[in-house]
Design a protein around this motif. Sequence first.
Motif, PDB file in Angstrom:
ATOM      1  N   ALA A 138     -13.812  -4.914  19.196  1.00  0.00           N
ATOM      2  CA  ALA A 138     -13.213  -4.255  20.368  1.00  0.00           C
ATOM      3  C   ALA A 138     -13.270  -5.162  21.590  1.00  0.00           C
ATOM      4  CB  ALA A 138     -13.917  -2.930  20.647  1.00  0.00           C
ATOM      5  N   ASP A 139     -14.381  -5.870  21.760  1.00  0.00           N
ATOM      6  CA  ASP A 139     -14.502  -6.781  22.899  1.00  0.00           C
ATOM      7  C   ASP A 139     -13.515  -7.939  22.805  1.00  0.00           C
ATOM      8  OD1 ASP A 139     -16.518  -5.270  24.041  1.00  0.00           O
ATOM      9  OD2 ASP A 139     -18.145  -6.541  23.273  1.00  0.00           O
ATOM     10  N   GLN A 140     -13.282  -8.412  21.603  1.00  0.00           N
ATOM     11  CA  GLN A 140     -12.417  -9.578  21.418  1.00  0.00           C
ATOM     12  C   GLN A 140     -10.937  -9.217  21.320  1.00  0.00           C
ATOM     13  OE1 GLN A 140     -13.542 -12.803  21.614  1.00  0.00           O
ATOM     14  NE2 GLN A 140     -15.378 -11.713  22.248  1.00  0.00           N
ATOM     15  N   ILE A 141     -10.639  -8.099  20.677  1.00  0.00           N
ATOM     16  CA  ILE A 141      -9.253  -7.719  20.401  1.00  0.00           C
ATOM     17  C   ILE A 141      -8.776  -6.604  21.331  1.00  0.00           C
ATOM     18  CG2 ILE A 141      -7.689  -6.787  18.643  1.00  0.00           C
ATOM     19  CD1 ILE A 141      -9.630  -8.046  16.552  1.00  0.00           C
ATOM     20  N   GLY A 142      -9.677  -5.670  21.606  1.00  0.00           N
ATOM     21  CA  GLY A 142      -9.324  -4.507  22.409  1.00  0.00           C
ATOM     22  C   GLY A 142      -8.642  -3.440  21.568  1.00  0.00           C
ATOM     23  N   PHE A 143      -8.358  -2.325  22.204  1.00  0.00           N
ATOM     24  CA  PHE A 143      -7.628  -1.240  21.558  1.00  0.00           C
ATOM     25  C   PHE A 143      -7.018  -0.379  22.641  1.00  0.00           C
ATOM     26  CE2 PHE A 143     -11.906   0.277  22.186  1.00  0.00           C
ATOM     27  CZ  PHE A 143     -11.772   1.595  22.577  1.00  0.00           C
ATOM     28  N   GLN A 144      -5.877   0.226  22.313  1.00  0.00           N
ATOM     29  CA  GLN A 144      -5.142   1.033  23.283  1.00  0.00           C
ATOM     30  C   GLN A 144      -5.332   2.534  23.091  1.00  0.00           C
ATOM     31  OE1 GLN A 144      -3.091  -0.149  25.808  1.00  0.00           O
ATOM     32  NE2 GLN A 144      -3.834  -2.191  25.334  1.00  0.00           N
ATOM     33  N   ASP A 145      -5.545   2.937  21.838  1.00  0.00           N
ATOM     34  CA  ASP A 145      -5.587   4.370  21.543  1.00  0.00           C
ATOM     35  C   ASP A 145      -6.471   4.617  20.328  1.00  0.00           C
ATOM     36  OD1 ASP A 145      -4.020   3.639  19.291  1.00  0.00           O
ATOM     37  OD2 ASP A 145      -2.168   4.057  20.367  1.00  0.00           O
ATOM     38  N   ARG A 146      -6.555   5.875  19.943  1.00  0.00           N
ATOM     39  CA  ARG A 146      -7.422   6.288  18.830  1.00  0.00           C
ATOM     40  C   ARG A 146      -7.014   5.604  17.523  1.00  0.00           C
ATOM     41  NH1 ARG A 146     -11.848   6.798  16.587  1.00  0.00           N
ATOM     42  NH2 ARG A 146     -12.106   8.458  15.099  1.00  0.00           N
ATOM     43  N   GLU A 147      -5.729   5.444  17.285  1.00  0.00           N
ATOM     44  CA  GLU A 147      -5.275   4.807  16.039  1.00  0.00           C
ATOM     45  C   GLU A 147      -5.720   3.349  15.971  1.00  0.00           C
ATOM     46  OE1 GLU A 147      -4.113   6.255  13.262  1.00  0.00           O
ATOM     47  OE2 GLU A 147      -4.568   8.040  14.434  1.00  0.00           O
ATOM     48  N   GLU A 148      -5.608   2.636  17.068  1.00  0.00           N
ATOM     49  CA  GLU A 148      -6.080   1.246  17.090  1.00  0.00           C
ATOM     50  C   GLU A 148      -7.594   1.194  16.942  1.00  0.00           C
ATOM     51  OE1 GLU A 148      -4.590  -0.883  20.488  1.00  0.00           O
ATOM     52  OE2 GLU A 148      -2.509  -0.699  19.819  1.00  0.00           O
ATOM     53  N   ASN A 149      -8.276   2.167  17.506  1.00  0.00           N
ATOM     54  CA  ASN A 149      -9.725   2.254  17.369  1.00  0.00           C
ATOM     55  C   ASN A 149     -10.100   2.459  15.894  1.00  0.00           C
ATOM     56  OD1 ASN A 149     -12.371   3.920  17.310  1.00  0.00           O
ATOM     57  ND2 ASN A 149     -12.355   3.008  19.354  1.00  0.00           N
ATOM     58  N   LYS A 150      -9.370   3.318  15.202  1.00  0.00           N
ATOM     59  CA  LYS A 150      -9.619   3.545  13.773  1.00  0.00           C
ATOM     60  C   LYS A 150      -9.392   2.264  12.972  1.00  0.00           C
ATOM     61  CE  LYS A 150      -8.489   8.465  13.480  1.00  0.00           C
ATOM     62  NZ  LYS A 150      -7.543   9.437  12.891  1.00  0.00           N
ATOM     63  N   ARG A 151      -8.384   1.479  13.360  1.00  0.00           N
ATOM     64  CA  ARG A 151      -8.134   0.206  12.668  1.00  0.00           C
ATOM     65  C   ARG A 151      -9.303  -0.757  12.873  1.00  0.00           C
ATOM     66  NH1 ARG A 151      -2.695   1.295  14.067  1.00  0.00           N
ATOM     67  NH2 ARG A 151      -2.644  -0.187  15.786  1.00  0.00           N
ATOM     68  N   LEU A 152      -9.911  -0.721  14.050  1.00  0.00           N
ATOM     69  CA  LEU A 152     -11.102  -1.542  14.280  1.00  0.00           C
ATOM     70  C   LEU A 152     -12.236  -1.115  13.346  1.00  0.00           C
ATOM     71  CD1 LEU A 152     -11.260  -1.872  18.176  1.00  0.00           C
ATOM     72  CD2 LEU A 152     -10.469  -3.580  16.531  1.00  0.00           C
ATOM     73  N   SER A 153     -12.380   0.201  13.154  1.00  0.00           N
ATOM     74  CA  SER A 153     -13.405   0.708  12.230  1.00  0.00           C
ATOM     75  C   SER A 153     -13.139   0.206  10.819  1.00  0.00           C
ATOM     76  CB  SER A 153     -13.441   2.237  12.238  1.00  0.00           C
ATOM     77  OG  SER A 153     -13.970   2.713  13.436  1.00  0.00           O
TER      78      SER A 153
ATOM     79  N   ALA B  56     -11.414  -2.425   9.941  1.00  0.00           N
ATOM     80  CA  ALA B  56     -11.645  -3.872   9.909  1.00  0.00           C
ATOM     81  C   ALA B  56     -13.133  -4.192   9.847  1.00  0.00           C
ATOM     82  CB  ALA B  56     -11.006  -4.530  11.132  1.00  0.00           C
ATOM     83  N   ALA B  57     -13.952  -3.429  10.559  1.00  0.00           N
ATOM     84  CA  ALA B  57     -15.401  -3.650  10.530  1.00  0.00           C
ATOM     85  C   ALA B  57     -15.953  -3.445   9.120  1.00  0.00           C
ATOM     86  CB  ALA B  57     -16.096  -2.720  11.529  1.00  0.00           C
TER      87      ALA B  57
END
Length: 183
Positions: free
Chosen positions: A41-56, A58-59
Amino acid sequence: MKKLLLITGDIAAGKTTFSNILSKRYHVAVFQKDTIKEILADQIGFQDREENKRLSHAAIEVMCHIFSRIAPTDKPLILEANFHEDELKKLHTIAHENQYDVLTLVLQGNADVLYCRYMHRMNEEDRHSAHLATALHRKEAFIETANWIRNEKITGECLIIEATDLSYQNDPAILAEIDHFMK
């Protein structure tokens, strides 16, 4: 000692704290989904809940990759996340291919108590923004998510741990069971 210890279960059940305790106890590396997600999240960021889920997602993929790279070295490892059934299967496949024993610790507690703990974390602690982009502040959404997590099929050997309070983290009987596995 070819051991993979997976820690999963309810939100706000103390999974991260417990994984750190066990990492120190056994001198074993630990990787936590939330920590990896914060870095992403610090490196890529996210705009909304869907992008946040994609970060999860990816983790979790990073965690699977880490295990696939560590497994040939025969080193033990601890991984902590709210694992989904397909993610657990993937980790078990890597473990099987590398002759690892796997134990999954499933932390579950009273949803009302865990909801209060979760809300305290969100409102009173300095939580990373990657964890604030959920709808779980609504109690019904929190309980719905808890029920969904509890319905995930756990592959292989597991130990279900009552996590309503955090006393399990130094419970001699629970630690003895984990000690036995980690031998």
